[in-house]
Enzyme design. Structure first.
Site: not given
Ligand code: 5RP
Length: 213
Positions: A80, A102
């Protein structure tokens, strides 16, 4: 090199961690958006669960099979992104409001690997901290929390209200404990280092690995 290129490099490195037969948790966000096709391109026999309807649809689009997260009782690996990462492994997540699922997926995984571009690495965490709140008692919860604004987005898939805590973060462990103790808070976007195995940071044209737990 743009932040988007750094995200892609970190995502591609993470795809290399997946092995045949694994159960894999798919995060949410634009960095994971690079991970999904890189993973699909490997053509491995794997089982996947997704942390959001958006990721589920995007994963299916590139040919990954996604199952509901109700039959599997553990995952081998979860990948993630994050909004902020400290060098000691604290994260702020939930820019996409998906942090409840998540966190459940990260906690169920034998290894939780975070993929970020270099500007996500910070000396200390700063507000806002994303929250998911119960709709029941919402005004009372907001009053108890203070300094929290509602985000103008639809409810989460679990019926929660997305908000952002805008007060100072200070000691993240103390704030996490305070938020965890508030009954109307479903979950918050502070992820402790104990959840994180390592962070892959795209930096220019290379990927740095920062080991945490
Ligand atoms: C979603 C999240 C994402 O992992 C976080 O916002 C990072 O996003 P991105 O990869 O678009 O920069 O926690 O809830």
């Amino acid at each position: 090199v743009s932040a988007n290129d750094e995200k892609r490099l970190a995502a591609e490195a993470a795809a290399g961690l997946v092995e045949a037969g694994m159960a894999v948790g798919l995060g949410t966000g634009t960095t994971v958006g690079h991970f999904l096709p890189a993973l699909a391109a490997r053509g491995l026999p794997i089982r996947c669960v997704a942390t959001s309807p958006h990721t589920e649809a995007a994963a299916r689009e590139v040919g990954l099979e996604v199952e509901p997260f109700d039959a599997l009782d553990r995952l081998d690996l979860a990948i993630d992104g994050a909004d902020q990462v400290t060098r000691d492994g604290w994260l702020v997540k939930g820019g996409g409001g998906a942090h409840t699922r998540e966190k459940i997926v990260a906690a169920a995984a034998g290894r939780f690997v975070v993929i970020v571009s270099s500007e996500k690495v910070v000396g200390r965490l700063t507000p806002p901290v994303p929250l998911e709140l119960h709709a029941f008692g919402l005004q009372a919860t907001l009053r108890a929390l203070g300094g929290t604004r509602l985000r103008d987005v639809p409810p989460t898939p679990d019926g929660g209200v997305v908000a952002d805590y805008a007060g100072a973060v200070g000691d993240p462990a103390a704030l996490a404990a305070r938020l965890d103790a508030e009954p109307g808070v479903v979950s918050h976007g502070l992820f402790p280092p104990a959840l994180v195995s390592f962070v892959l940071v795209g930096r220019g044209d290379r990927v740095d690995r920062v080991d945490v737990a």
